[in-house]
Design an enzyme around this catalytic site. Structure first.
Site, PDB file in Angstrom:
ATOM      1  N   PHE A 107       0.663  -0.930  -0.333  1.00 20.42           N
ATOM      2  CA  PHE A 107      -0.181  -0.342   0.061  1.00 20.42           C
ATOM      3  C   PHE A 107       1.392   1.399  -0.132  1.00 20.42           C
ATOM      4  O   PHE A 107       0.882   2.230   0.376  1.00 20.42           O
ATOM      5  CB  PHE A 107      -0.757   0.120   1.036  1.00 20.42           C
ATOM      6  N   SER A 121       3.501   4.134  -2.803  1.00 22.37           N
ATOM      7  CA  SER A 121       3.023   4.975  -4.172  1.00 22.37           C
ATOM      8  C   SER A 121       2.533   4.444  -4.983  1.00 22.37           C
ATOM      9  O   SER A 121       1.503   4.743  -4.782  1.00 22.37           O
ATOM     10  CB  SER A 121       4.649   5.123  -4.607  1.00 22.37           C
ATOM     11  N   ASP A 147      11.122  -3.908  -5.681  1.00 17.17           N
ATOM     12  CA  ASP A 147      11.929  -5.132  -6.244  1.00 17.17           C
ATOM     13  C   ASP A 147      12.593  -6.137  -5.057  1.00 17.17           C
ATOM     14  O   ASP A 147      12.956  -7.041  -5.640  1.00 17.17           O
ATOM     15  CB  ASP A 147      12.719  -4.780  -7.045  1.00 17.17           C
ATOM     16  N   GLN A 188      10.545  -8.590  -3.590  1.00 14.62           N
ATOM     17  CA  GLN A 188       8.968  -9.228  -4.243  1.00 14.62           C
ATOM     18  C   GLN A 188       9.734 -10.457  -3.911  1.00 14.62           C
ATOM     19  O   GLN A 188       8.439 -12.013  -4.059  1.00 14.62           O
ATOM     20  CB  GLN A 188       9.282  -9.036  -5.202  1.00 14.62           C
ATOM     21  N   HIS A 222       6.172  -3.800 -12.501  1.00 15.76           N
ATOM     22  CA  HIS A 222       7.851  -3.736 -13.166  1.00 15.76           C
ATOM     23  C   HIS A 222       8.623  -5.139 -12.949  1.00 15.76           C
ATOM     24  O   HIS A 222       8.286  -5.656 -12.402  1.00 15.76           O
ATOM     25  CB  HIS A 222       9.073  -2.791 -12.377  1.00 15.76           C
ATOM     26  N   GLY A 261       2.388   7.230  -8.565  1.00  9.06           N
ATOM     27  CA  GLY A 261       0.857   6.675  -7.450  1.00  9.06           C
ATOM     28  C   GLY A 261       0.707   7.865  -7.461  1.00  9.06           C
ATOM     29  O   GLY A 261      -0.907   7.894  -7.676  1.00  9.06           O
TER      30      GLY A 261
END
Length: 337
Positions: free
Chosen positions: A25, A27, A88, A91, A113, A139
């Site tokens: 939750f 950008s 990134d 993840q 991305h 965002g």
């Protein structure tokens, strides 16, 4: 030419009746989740359960938006479509521990991305769709433009089409967050990832900041006042970029003096000459062969020592000290935040 899609090419019905879990939750997460909800879709948000003041604040922000927060694992288990909007570098860890075990045949994994898919950090099972919808703006602007009834441009890609409808899902998702109002361009995970990293490193972030610092340092070392150097090399950059953003380079050149335009044509290519272009090519090669990704992932594995040192070093640069002082004289800047 690039293939473009708009509202007329997308059908929100492809997501109706499905549960969409937005993981994160931040950008993009706050914007995409709220836009999807206000598009009439069933949205939940996956987060870490509250364990400190910051995580509790984030959890409560989801509730305040009228959306149900869950742990990442709970959200993954409940979802049909899982949009992973985490940083990134985390993840893959979160995916393997809290998302992968709950995937079911016919689920869809979404990204904004392509880093982890393209560089093999996340390897989805064959029984799920994998798509990307990447808004080309921060965002807060995704959210602001949606509320105004408009949208921001975006990119759309399909990496894996188990259901035969992955592209339809991707376009429906892009519609749900408002991107098809402006238009989305079809791309691939490879193209989005490599061009995005290149743009960040060579132009938008690395290129611009080093150019600004080099100009500032050149003037200061030549005996000019740091405050004047700041105005000429940093402060006025926004004025020029805004003109290019609004109407391209030709419009910017139309708007400046002939003296400035002549200097642009004659000195610009000397500054960004063959040496700089070769360095850009080398940076692109590092991205394409995975060297950059490998280095960044290793940096995170060992606790980010170089990253933190470089961050501290740049924060202590004279341009930051001078800039903070001068921005304090510009009350209108606070009004735009």
């Amino acid at each position: 030419m690039a293939r473009m899609f708009y509202d007329a090419d997308a059908n929100l019905e492809n997501l109706k009746g499905k549960t969409i879990a937005v993981m994160g939750f931040g950008s993009q997460g706050h914007a995409q989740a709220q836009n999807l909800k206000e598009s009439g879709l069933n949205v939940i948000v996956g987060l870490r359960k509250p364990f400190d003041e910051a995580s509790e604040k984030e959890w409560n922000a989801v509730i305040a938006a009228g959306i149900t927060p869950m742990s990442v694992a709970e959200a993954a288990e409940a979802a049909d479509v899982i949009q992973i909007l985490l940083p990134d570098e985390v993840q893959a860890r979160v995916y393997n521990a809290e998302i992968k075990p709950y995937l079911k045949a016919g689920n869809a994994l979404g990204f904004s991305h392509g880093f982890n898919i393209h560089f093999g950090q996340i390897v989805p099972p064959a029984f799920v769709d994998v798509f990307m919808v990447a808004p080309k703006s921060p965002g807060h602007l995704v959210r602001r433009m949606y509320v105004k009834g408009a949208g921001v441009p975006g990119l759309v890609a399909v990496q894996q089409d188990y259901s035969g409808k992955a592209k339809d899902l991707a376009l429906a998702y892009a519609c749900g967050i408002g991107c098809t109002r402006a238009g989305v361009i079809e791309t691939s995970f490879q193209e989005e990832t490599e061009t995005d990293l290149f743009g960040e490193q060579c132009v938008l972030c690395g290129g611009v900041t080093e150019l600004v610092k080099a100009g500032f340092e050149t003037l200061v070392e030549a005996g000019y006042q740091p405050e004047i150097a700041y105005f000429e090399c940093m402060h006025e950059l926004k004025l020029i970029v805004d003109l290019m953003y609004e109407g391209g380079m030709s419009y910017m050149r139309y708007s400046i003096s002939d003296t400035a335009e002549w200097g642009d044509y004659t000195k610009g290519p000397e500054i960004i000459g063959e040496e700089a272009r070769y360095a850009m090519y080398e940076a692109l090669q590092d991205i394409q062969d995975g060297s950059f990704a490998k280095g960044w992932l290793l940096e995170n594995m060992v606790g980010r020592p170089r990253f933190n040192a470089l961050k501290r070093q740049n924060r202590e640069h004279l341009i930051e000290e001078v800039g903070a002082e001068l921005r304090g004289m510009m009350p209108w800047l606070k009004e735009t935040k």
